[in-house]
Design a protein around this motif. Structure first.
Motif, PDB file in Angstrom:
ATOM      1  N   VAL A  82       0.607  -1.336   0.076  1.00 34.87           N
ATOM      2  CA  VAL A  82       0.236  -0.281   0.124  1.00 34.87           C
ATOM      3  C   VAL A  82       1.023   0.956   0.203  1.00 34.87           C
ATOM      4  O   VAL A  82       0.540   1.931  -0.909  1.00 34.87           O
ATOM      5  CB  VAL A  82      -0.988  -0.013   1.222  1.00 34.87           C
ATOM      6  N   LYS A  83       1.889   1.854   0.811  1.00 33.88           N
ATOM      7  CA  LYS A  83       2.953   2.527   0.874  1.00 33.88           C
ATOM      8  C   LYS A  83       3.029   2.446  -0.629  1.00 33.88           C
ATOM      9  O   LYS A  83       3.717   3.965  -0.288  1.00 33.88           O
ATOM     10  CB  LYS A  83       3.947   2.373   1.832  1.00 33.88           C
ATOM     11  N   ALA A  84       3.550   1.082  -1.188  1.00 36.84           N
ATOM     12  CA  ALA A  84       4.935   1.626  -2.485  1.00 36.84           C
ATOM     13  C   ALA A  84       4.186   2.484  -3.088  1.00 36.84           C
ATOM     14  O   ALA A  84       4.013   3.123  -3.837  1.00 36.84           O
ATOM     15  CB  ALA A  84       4.582   0.789  -2.521  1.00 36.84           C
ATOM     16  N   SER A  85       2.375   1.857  -3.157  1.00 36.86           N
ATOM     17  CA  SER A  85       2.375   2.417  -4.520  1.00 36.86           C
ATOM     18  C   SER A  85       1.482   3.446  -4.130  1.00 36.86           C
ATOM     19  O   SER A  85       1.482   4.421  -5.250  1.00 36.86           O
ATOM     20  CB  SER A  85       0.587   1.407  -4.153  1.00 36.86           C
ATOM     21  N   VAL A  86       0.922   4.214  -2.997  1.00 39.97           N
ATOM     22  CA  VAL A  86       1.326   5.478  -2.811  1.00 39.97           C
ATOM     23  C   VAL A  86       1.622   6.486  -3.192  1.00 39.97           C
ATOM     24  O   VAL A  86       1.682   7.466  -4.333  1.00 39.97           O
ATOM     25  CB  VAL A  86       0.731   5.709  -1.066  1.00 39.97           C
ATOM     26  N   SER A  87       2.744   5.284  -2.236  1.00 43.92           N
ATOM     27  CA  SER A  87       4.271   6.906  -3.164  1.00 43.92           C
ATOM     28  C   SER A  87       3.772   6.970  -4.840  1.00 43.92           C
ATOM     29  O   SER A  87       4.619   8.122  -5.000  1.00 43.92           O
ATOM     30  CB  SER A  87       5.531   5.793  -2.454  1.00 43.92           C
ATOM     31  N   TYR A  88       4.130   5.894  -5.359  1.00 43.51           N
ATOM     32  CA  TYR A  88       4.361   6.781  -6.585  1.00 43.51           C
ATOM     33  C   TYR A  88       2.908   6.678  -7.064  1.00 43.51           C
ATOM     34  O   TYR A  88       3.675   7.541  -7.974  1.00 43.51           O
ATOM     35  CB  TYR A  88       3.858   4.424  -7.545  1.00 43.51           C
ATOM     36  N   ILE A  89       1.973   6.743  -6.509  1.00 36.25           N
ATOM     37  CA  ILE A  89       0.626   7.054  -7.628  1.00 36.25           C
ATOM     38  C   ILE A  89       1.194   9.100  -6.993  1.00 36.25           C
ATOM     39  O   ILE A  89       1.011   9.940  -8.104  1.00 36.25           O
ATOM     40  CB  ILE A  89      -0.081   6.876  -7.015  1.00 36.25           C
ATOM     41  N   LYS A  90       1.809   9.233  -5.730  1.00 34.03           N
ATOM     42  CA  LYS A  90       1.286  11.181  -5.138  1.00 34.03           C
ATOM     43  C   LYS A  90       3.167  11.137  -6.457  1.00 34.03           C
ATOM     44  O   LYS A  90       2.989  12.276  -6.646  1.00 34.03           O
ATOM     45  CB  LYS A  90       2.772  10.457  -4.020  1.00 34.03           C
ATOM     46  N   ASP A  91       3.562  10.625  -6.851  1.00 32.75           N
ATOM     47  CA  ASP A  91       5.196  10.740  -7.156  1.00 32.75           C
ATOM     48  C   ASP A  91       4.663  11.151  -8.767  1.00 32.75           C
ATOM     49  O   ASP A  91       5.529  11.680  -9.762  1.00 32.75           O
ATOM     50  CB  ASP A  91       6.172  10.091  -7.673  1.00 32.75           C
ATOM     51  N   THR A  92       3.369  10.337  -9.633  1.00 39.93           N
ATOM     52  CA  THR A  92       3.186  10.517 -10.644  1.00 39.93           C
ATOM     53  C   THR A  92       1.877  10.858 -11.119  1.00 39.93           C
ATOM     54  O   THR A  92       1.651  11.433 -12.904  1.00 39.93           O
ATOM     55  CB  THR A  92       3.128   9.272 -11.370  1.00 39.93           C
ATOM     56  N   GLU A 104      -6.733   4.954   5.327  1.00 43.87           N
ATOM     57  CA  GLU A 104      -6.386   6.346   5.518  1.00 43.87           C
ATOM     58  C   GLU A 104      -6.020   7.188   4.110  1.00 43.87           C
ATOM     59  O   GLU A 104      -5.828   7.932   3.405  1.00 43.87           O
ATOM     60  CB  GLU A 104      -5.858   6.749   6.705  1.00 43.87           C
ATOM     61  N   MET A 105      -4.817   5.816   3.870  1.00 44.25           N
ATOM     62  CA  MET A 105      -3.914   6.220   2.212  1.00 44.25           C
ATOM     63  C   MET A 105      -4.895   5.548   1.232  1.00 44.25           C
ATOM     64  O   MET A 105      -5.415   6.575   0.560  1.00 44.25           O
ATOM     65  CB  MET A 105      -2.534   4.673   2.265  1.00 44.25           C
ATOM     66  N   ARG A 106      -6.195   4.565   2.066  1.00 48.03           N
ATOM     67  CA  ARG A 106      -6.940   4.590   0.064  1.00 48.03           C
ATOM     68  C   ARG A 106      -7.971   5.241  -0.080  1.00 48.03           C
ATOM     69  O   ARG A 106      -7.759   6.394  -0.882  1.00 48.03           O
ATOM     70  CB  ARG A 106      -8.121   3.111   0.499  1.00 48.03           C
ATOM     71  N   TYR A 107      -7.997   6.619   1.070  1.00 48.00           N
ATOM     72  CA  TYR A 107      -8.916   7.751   0.685  1.00 48.00           C
ATOM     73  C   TYR A 107      -8.479   8.535   0.264  1.00 48.00           C
ATOM     74  O   TYR A 107      -8.641   9.299  -0.515  1.00 48.00           O
ATOM     75  CB  TYR A 107      -9.100   7.928   2.826  1.00 48.00           C
ATOM     76  N   GLU A 108      -6.611   8.632   0.961  1.00 47.00           N
ATOM     77  CA  GLU A 108      -5.726  10.070   0.307  1.00 47.00           C
ATOM     78  C   GLU A 108      -6.053   9.626  -1.458  1.00 47.00           C
ATOM     79  O   GLU A 108      -6.122  10.836  -1.913  1.00 47.00           O
ATOM     80  CB  GLU A 108      -4.551   9.846   1.004  1.00 47.00           C
ATOM     81  N   MET A 109      -5.480   8.498  -1.778  1.00 50.10           N
ATOM     82  CA  MET A 109      -5.541   8.219  -2.621  1.00 50.10           C
ATOM     83  C   MET A 109      -6.704   8.553  -3.773  1.00 50.10           C
ATOM     84  O   MET A 109      -6.471   9.030  -4.813  1.00 50.10           O
ATOM     85  CB  MET A 109      -4.792   6.811  -3.473  1.00 50.10           C
ATOM     86  N   SER A 110      -7.256   8.218  -2.991  1.00 45.69           N
ATOM     87  CA  SER A 110      -9.438   8.365  -3.320  1.00 45.69           C
ATOM     88  C   SER A 110      -9.299  10.216  -4.200  1.00 45.69           C
ATOM     89  O   SER A 110      -9.693  10.189  -4.820  1.00 45.69           O
ATOM     90  CB  SER A 110      -9.894   7.750  -3.105  1.00 45.69           C
ATOM     91  N   VAL A 111      -8.860  10.483  -3.679  1.00 43.46           N
ATOM     92  CA  VAL A 111      -8.919  12.742  -2.900  1.00 43.46           C
ATOM     93  C   VAL A 111      -8.056  12.876  -3.990  1.00 43.46           C
ATOM     94  O   VAL A 111      -8.663  13.424  -5.704  1.00 43.46           O
ATOM     95  CB  VAL A 111      -8.966  13.215  -2.025  1.00 43.46           C
ATOM     96  N   LEU A 112      -6.810  12.160  -4.934  1.00 45.21           N
ATOM     97  CA  LEU A 112      -5.464  12.764  -5.892  1.00 45.21           C
ATOM     98  C   LEU A 112      -5.951  12.482  -6.488  1.00 45.21           C
ATOM     99  O   LEU A 112      -6.294  13.041  -7.670  1.00 45.21           O
ATOM    100  CB  LEU A 112      -4.442  12.385  -5.194  1.00 45.21           C
TER     101      LEU A 112
END
Length: 163
Positions: A12-22, A79-87
């Motif tokens: 989950v953390k690696a996915s979130v980091s990649y999505i945030k960067d990209t 929490e990370m899933r929600y953050e990604m959904s918003v982004l």
């Protein structure tokens, strides 16, 4: 067990980091679709491991350390899933993330149904094959019995009556 949950959380953390960067430079969803899939897989793995209690001692199931890890990991993943959904919704439009989740759930359900159909067809073919084998065996047994009776009848000498 904690290693499995950690694997889910690290995914989950690696996915979130990649999505945030990209996300800011992504032109379309195809650039981050694998990361979103890994995010959902990681969250699913955490929830699956959280509900799975086979092979764990009673003490470990009730231990505060194990319970705390499970709850905190699940909350972090949510929490990370929600953050990604918003982004993702901000970048590609409202409802995009939910649409992805719904489509993924639909495809998973379709794959499960297809697997059930395939298993049912295999079972039917197996049952048909067993039925054919049973019929062939029955024919061979009856034929063997008839041949035995016929051979016995031919070998038997007729009684000659003496007058």
């Amino acid at each position: 067990m904690f290693a499995e949950v950690l694997t889910g959380l690290s995914l989950v953390k690696a996915s979130v980091s990649y999505i945030k960067d990209t996300i800011s430079t992504a032109k379309d969803m195809t650039e981050i679709v694998d990361a979103v899939d890994q995010l959902l897989d990681g969250e699913q793995q955490i929830n699956k491991d959280r509900s799975k209690k086979d092979g764990i001692s009673f003490k470990d199931q009730l231990g505060i350390k194990g319970v705390a890890h499970e709850v905190i990991d699940a909350k972090l993943a949510a929490e990370m899933r929600y953050e990604m959904s918003v982004l993702i919704d901000q970048r590609f439009g409202h409802g995009t993330f939910q649409e992805i989740v719904n489509l993924r759930a639909k495809r998973i359900q379709e794959a499960k149904e297809e697997a059930k159909k395939i298993a049912k067809i295999k079972k039917q073919k197996k049952d048909e094959l067993l039925e054919i084998i049973a019929v062939v065996l029955a024919i061979l047994i009856v034929g063997g019995l008839l041949l035995t009776v016929f051979a016995t009848w031919l070998k038997a000498e007729p009684e000659v009556s003496k007058i």
